[in-house]
Scaffold this motif. Structure first.
Motif, PDB file in Angstrom:
ATOM      1  N   MET A  34       0.834  -1.197   0.000  1.00 14.20           N
ATOM      2  CA  MET A  34       0.000   0.000   0.000  1.00 14.20           C
ATOM      3  C   MET A  34       0.874   1.255   0.000  1.00 14.20           C
ATOM      4  N   ARG A  35       0.298   2.361  -0.422  1.00 14.32           N
ATOM      5  CA  ARG A  35       0.982   3.646  -0.363  1.00 14.32           C
ATOM      6  C   ARG A  35       0.068   4.679   0.289  1.00 14.32           C
ATOM      7  N   LEU A  36       0.668   5.764   0.738  1.00 16.81           N
ATOM      8  CA  LEU A  36      -0.066   6.841   1.393  1.00 16.81           C
ATOM      9  C   LEU A  36      -0.220   8.013   0.434  1.00 16.81           C
ATOM     10  N   SER A  37      -1.430   8.565   0.361  1.00 17.10           N
ATOM     11  CA  SER A  37      -1.699   9.752  -0.445  1.00 17.10           C
ATOM     12  C   SER A  37      -2.388  10.792   0.431  1.00 17.10           C
ATOM     13  N   VAL A  38      -1.818  11.997   0.497  1.00 20.62           N
ATOM     14  CA  VAL A  38      -2.372  13.071   1.323  1.00 20.62           C
ATOM     15  C   VAL A  38      -2.569  14.306   0.469  1.00 20.62           C
ATOM     16  N   ASN A  39      -3.736  14.938   0.615  1.00 22.07           N
ATOM     17  CA  ASN A  39      -4.042  16.175  -0.103  1.00 22.07           C
ATOM     18  C   ASN A  39      -4.510  17.209   0.900  1.00 22.07           C
ATOM     19  N   ASN A  40      -3.853  18.365   0.913  1.00 20.99           N
ATOM     20  CA  ASN A  40      -4.170  19.425   1.862  1.00 20.99           C
ATOM     21  C   ASN A  40      -4.088  20.763   1.155  1.00 20.99           C
ATOM     22  N   PHE A  41      -5.079  21.630   1.366  1.00 15.86           N
ATOM     23  CA  PHE A  41      -5.093  22.927   0.677  1.00 15.86           C
ATOM     24  C   PHE A  41      -4.112  23.907   1.318  1.00 15.86           C
ATOM     25  N   ALA A  42      -4.183  24.066   2.639  1.00 11.91           N
ATOM     26  CA  ALA A  42      -3.326  25.033   3.333  1.00 11.91           C
ATOM     27  C   ALA A  42      -2.948  24.488   4.698  1.00 11.91           C
ATOM     28  N   PRO A 101       5.577   3.846   0.591  1.00 12.43           N
ATOM     29  CA  PRO A 101       5.703   4.960  -0.356  1.00 12.43           C
ATOM     30  C   PRO A 101       4.711   6.063   0.002  1.00 12.43           C
ATOM     31  N   VAL A 102       5.120   7.308  -0.256  1.00 11.04           N
ATOM     32  CA  VAL A 102       4.335   8.464   0.182  1.00 11.04           C
ATOM     33  C   VAL A 102       4.160   9.429  -0.973  1.00 11.04           C
ATOM     34  N   SER A 103       2.913   9.936  -1.136  1.00  5.98           N
ATOM     35  CA  SER A 103       2.612  10.955  -2.139  1.00  5.98           C
ATOM     36  C   SER A 103       1.837  12.075  -1.447  1.00  5.98           C
ATOM     37  N   LEU A 104       2.399  13.292  -1.456  1.00  3.73           N
ATOM     38  CA  LEU A 104       1.809  14.421  -0.742  1.00  3.73           C
ATOM     39  C   LEU A 104       1.573  15.575  -1.710  1.00  3.73           C
ATOM     40  N   ASN A 105       0.405  16.215  -1.582  1.00  2.48           N
ATOM     41  CA  ASN A 105       0.068  17.336  -2.451  1.00  2.48           C
ATOM     42  C   ASN A 105      -0.572  18.448  -1.631  1.00  2.48           C
ATOM     43  N   GLY A 106      -0.218  19.696  -1.949  1.00  7.49           N
ATOM     44  CA  GLY A 106      -0.809  20.832  -1.263  1.00  7.49           C
ATOM     45  C   GLY A 106      -0.698  22.086  -2.098  1.00  7.49           C
ATOM     46  N   THR A 107      -1.381  23.137  -1.657  1.00 11.06           N
ATOM     47  CA  THR A 107      -1.306  24.428  -2.334  1.00 11.06           C
ATOM     48  C   THR A 107      -0.478  25.399  -1.503  1.00 11.06           C
ATOM     49  N   TYR A 108      -0.993  25.774  -0.340  1.00 14.05           N
ATOM     50  CA  TYR A 108      -0.230  26.638   0.571  1.00 14.05           C
ATOM     51  C   TYR A 108       0.210  25.777   1.760  1.00 14.05           C
ATOM     52  N   VAL A 109       1.123  24.865   1.488  1.00 13.16           N
ATOM     53  CA  VAL A 109       1.458  23.821   2.460  1.00 13.16           C
ATOM     54  C   VAL A 109       2.967  23.657   2.573  1.00 13.16           C
ATOM     55  N   ASP A 110       3.473  23.651   3.814  1.00 14.29           N
ATOM     56  CA  ASP A 110       4.846  23.244   4.084  1.00 14.29           C
ATOM     57  C   ASP A 110       4.859  21.733   4.305  1.00 14.29           C
ATOM     58  N   ILE A 111       5.850  21.059   3.718  1.00 10.17           N
ATOM     59  CA  ILE A 111       5.932  19.599   3.784  1.00 10.17           C
ATOM     60  C   ILE A 111       7.257  19.206   4.414  1.00 10.17           C
ATOM     61  N   ASP A 112       7.201  18.291   5.397  1.00 13.57           N
ATOM     62  CA  ASP A 112       8.397  17.848   6.099  1.00 13.57           C
ATOM     63  C   ASP A 112       8.318  16.337   6.297  1.00 13.57           C
ATOM     64  N   LEU A 113       9.312  15.610   5.789  1.00 18.93           N
ATOM     65  CA  LEU A 113       9.341  14.154   5.884  1.00 18.93           C
ATOM     66  C   LEU A 113      10.665  13.707   6.486  1.00 18.93           C
ATOM     67  N   GLU A 114      10.598  12.664   7.317  1.00 21.21           N
ATOM     68  CA  GLU A 114      11.809  12.149   7.927  1.00 21.21           C
ATOM     69  C   GLU A 114      11.674  10.649   8.167  1.00 21.21           C
ATOM     70  N   GLN A 117      11.866   5.197   3.944  1.00 22.73           N
ATOM     71  CA  GLN A 117      12.807   4.368   3.199  1.00 22.73           C
ATOM     72  C   GLN A 117      12.293   4.009   1.812  1.00 22.73           C
ATOM     73  N   GLY A 118      11.074   4.401   1.485  1.00 18.04           N
ATOM     74  CA  GLY A 118      10.501   4.096   0.183  1.00 18.04           C
ATOM     75  C   GLY A 118      10.465   5.309  -0.718  1.00 18.04           C
ATOM     76  N   GLU A 119       9.665   5.217  -1.779  1.00 22.41           N
ATOM     77  CA  GLU A 119       9.548   6.301  -2.744  1.00 22.41           C
ATOM     78  C   GLU A 119       8.784   7.481  -2.143  1.00 22.41           C
ATOM     79  N   VAL A 120       9.160   8.689  -2.596  1.00 20.54           N
ATOM     80  CA  VAL A 120       8.541   9.909  -2.082  1.00 20.54           C
ATOM     81  C   VAL A 120       8.198  10.827  -3.245  1.00 20.54           C
ATOM     82  N   THR A 121       6.948  11.295  -3.261  1.00 17.97           N
ATOM     83  CA  THR A 121       6.520  12.351  -4.175  1.00 17.97           C
ATOM     84  C   THR A 121       5.851  13.437  -3.343  1.00 17.97           C
ATOM     85  N   ALA A 122       6.311  14.677  -3.479  1.00 17.20           N
ATOM     86  CA  ALA A 122       5.734  15.786  -2.719  1.00 17.20           C
ATOM     87  C   ALA A 122       5.683  17.020  -3.601  1.00 17.20           C
TER      88      ALA A 122
END
Length: 244
Positions: A34-42, A101-114, A117-122
């Motif tokens: 499975m993978r994680l998908s997150v969508n946040n506007f602000a 694996p992680v996929s993150l999307n935003g408009t007015y969003v700060d993104i921080d990952l730590e 070990q898998g694929e990352v899309t932000a």
């Protein structure tokens, strides 16, 4: 006699001040594949890791906003919705398995990952993207934000427009591009590097391998390469307005 003062009725929940905040917290089991998908506007999205095969979704948000978490066989999706109009500021904190694996999307969003070990899309428009870790395919994009990467391995693609790109202790095929900002790469192990900016300096401190391909371009800025004492390379240099 003075007129009587009529007290004002208390506001209903729908009339509560927009600054009222609420918190939500839920944990969902996941399976490998499975993978994680997150969508946040602000707001913000922070991703941390643990050893459990589960995803914990914590969020601080307006009382009128809702946090939606849905799962299929392949994806766990976290998103926001609102009773009226677009969602206000939502601050996500997600704890995920290291392998996910992680996929993150935003408009007015700060993104921080730590710790991933898998694929990352932000991808964001008005925010910074910071990553510690990541492997395989790593793709980070912003428009008005800094891209900052530490310790990634694999095929790394980084794009922003009006800020700088920083890459440290990374290995693999690296492509980094901005328009108005510097590009700094330090302690890099790679045979393929392609770096470009228009208004900014480029600094590279890393390996120069036999048979490798390295391109560094800027229009208004300097290029500085910190190379080993002995290298086997053909070097082509062209400058319009800057030093090499």
């Amino acid at each position: 006699p003075a007129a009587a003062q009529n007290p004002q009725p208390a506001p209903s929940p729908s009339q509560a001040p927009p600054s009222a905040r609420s918190k939500s917290d839920q944990t969902v089991p996941v399976t490998k594949g499975m993978r994680l998908s997150v969508n946040n506007f602000a707001g913000s999205i922070a991703v941390r890791t643990w050893e459990k095969d589960a995803v914990r979704v914590e969020a601080e948000h307006s009382t009128r906003d809702r946090i939606n978490v849905r799962t299929t066989e392949a994806v766990l999706r976290a998103s926001t919705s609102s009773e009226r109009g677009p969602s206000r500021t939502v601050d996500f904190t997600l704890t995920v398995p290291r392998w996910m694996p992680v996929s993150l999307n935003g408009t007015y969003v700060d993104i921080d990952l730590e710790g991933i070990q898998g694929e990352v899309t932000a991808e964001t428009v008005g925010g910074d993207v910071r990553l510690k870790g990541g492997s395989g395919t790593v793709t980070l994009k912003s428009v008005e934000g800094i891209i900052d990467v530490v310790g990634s391995k694999g095929r790394i693609t980084l794009n922003t427009v009006n800020e700088a790109v920083f890459v440290r202790d990374a290995a693999g095929e690296i492509t980094a591009e901005t328009v108005n900002g510097d590009v700094l790469l330090e302690r890099i192990e790679s045979g393929t590097v392609d770096v470009a900016t228009v208004n900014g300096d480029v600094t590279y401190d890393g390996s120069i391998r036999d048979g490798g391909t390295y391109g560094f371009a800027t229009h208004n800025g300097d290029v500085e390469l910190r190379v080993p004492d002995q290298i086997n390379a053909s070097v082509f240099v062209r400058t319009y307005r800057g030093d090499f």
